[in-house]
Scaffold this active site. Sequence first.
Site, short mmCIF file in Angstrom:
data_model
loop_
_atom_site.label_atom_id
_atom_site.label_comp_id
_atom_site.label_asym_id
_atom_site.label_seq_id
_atom_site.Cartn_x
_atom_site.Cartn_y
_atom_site.Cartn_z
N CYS A 174 0.84 -1.20 0.00
CA CYS A 174 0.00 0.00 0.00
C CYS A 174 0.88 1.25 0.00
CB CYS A 174 -0.93 -0.02 1.20
SG CYS A 174 -2.05 1.39 1.26
N CYS A 212 -0.44 4.20 1.93
CA CYS A 212 -0.34 4.05 3.39
C CYS A 212 1.09 4.26 3.87
CB CYS A 212 -0.76 2.64 3.82
SG CYS A 212 -2.24 2.05 3.02
N ASP A 213 2.05 3.71 3.15
CA ASP A 213 3.42 3.65 3.68
C ASP A 213 4.42 4.56 2.97
OD1 ASP A 213 2.51 1.64 5.36
OD2 ASP A 213 2.97 0.05 3.95
#
Length: 356
Positions: free
Chosen positions: A141, A144-145
């Site tokens: 992701c 997300c990261d």
Amino acid sequence: MHSIVIIIGSGPAAHTAAIYLSRAELSPTLYEGMLANGIAAGGQLTTTTDVENYPGFPQGIGGTELMDAMRAQSERFGTKIISETIEKVDFSSRPFKLWPEYVDEGSFVTADAVIIATGASARRLGLKGEDRYWQNGISACAVCDGAVPIFRKKPLVVIGGGDSAAEEAMFLAKYGSRVTVLVRKGALRASRTMASRLLAHPKVEVKFHTVAEEVVGEEQENGLMTGLRIKNVETGKEELMEANGLFYAVGHDPATQMFKGVIDMDEENYILTKPGTSYTNVEGVFAAGDVQDKRYRQAITSAGSGCIAALEAEKWLSEREGENSAEVLEKEREKEKGAEKPVNGEAPEYRQNPLL
Ligand code: FAD
Ligand code: NDP
């Protein structure tokens, strides 16, 4: 056991639905699963470390910690949480029937309404070194990261040729020194617009006919990845490229196996909901979270759709209750009429109004 609403799942969508339904005094039962779909109760966020984009936590919050808090909030308002996986459903008539794992055929549970929030799982590639550097450089992701310090001004790699890969590569280009996209075939699957934007991006290089073979990195415990062995499948040429981040964008698998043939799905087995709602093709069955969203796949969007499912289930149940009361009243009236009907031609007994 009968519940007014059963929620299947344990991620942000399931718990948000549970919070809303329990606060509405509908006493939901939530089946959180026992390693359902290969993921611990709490869902995908239990497989990550810090969540930095969920509103309300300016310093970020651990994925498991966030899910524990959601679970506690569901329980606080009276959600009954059962740590079992639902294995089979029968939505052909109401009340709906559901079979938790390990029970015999006769021991099903029933519900007037069901919310499906079984989520999805990001596909992995099973590369050599993948387990070792998972979350230590490898992520499924980018949104997300991608912004975490280990990726800043570093060479990054995305695998995949679809819209997600294109979108994620361009997102990562804001942080990394450069981004290489590995595409196994000779063409991108992404839409024409996304593909041309990707190919024109000054910080992105797309390598076609290229696959990853091995992730390499620091030797010590929790060491970070530093490189990727790749291979051109046309020429057979191999090389070790420098890479401090590796992002998979090779698709997700929604957890919908048991709903096949019952709930309408798209060609990739995502549940189809009426646009902008949580309504499925079966009246009284609602879907929320990643199981019906292949586009955004975020904790906050899942939570939002869990809220929608709860509000729509509540509305649907109250309308049905109304219908039921109308039906019951109608039956009562029928009975009364029946009592007043002449039997064998005799006049009905006259009941004096006690108020007169
Ligand atoms: P999921 O989180 O997918 O959970 C569903 C769960 O329900 C399953 O995991 C399982 O435990 C349970 N279940 C499944 N089938 C059954 C069954 N038959 N019976 C009972 N229980 C069942 N999003 C962000 O917004 N920010 C981030 O930083 C972020 N980081 C991520 C990091 C990683 C590594 C991953 C994989 C995802 C990340 N995401 C992040 C995405 C986010 O986790 C998902 O979008 C979100 O969790 C989806 O929520 P959901 O409620 O649809 O269900
Ligand atoms: P897709 O299924 O569209 O693409 C997956 C990509 O991964 C494909 O290029 C596929 O290659 C590749 N792939 C799969 N397995 C492997 C493997 N083992 N090794 C190497 N490569 C592999 O998934 P997406 O997540 O990109 O998109 C899902 C849906 O969401 C699509 O409908 C998409 O349009 C939509 N979406 C739309 C966005 C937008 O409009 N901005 C953004 C994100 C998603 P191959 O092509 O060779 O099969």
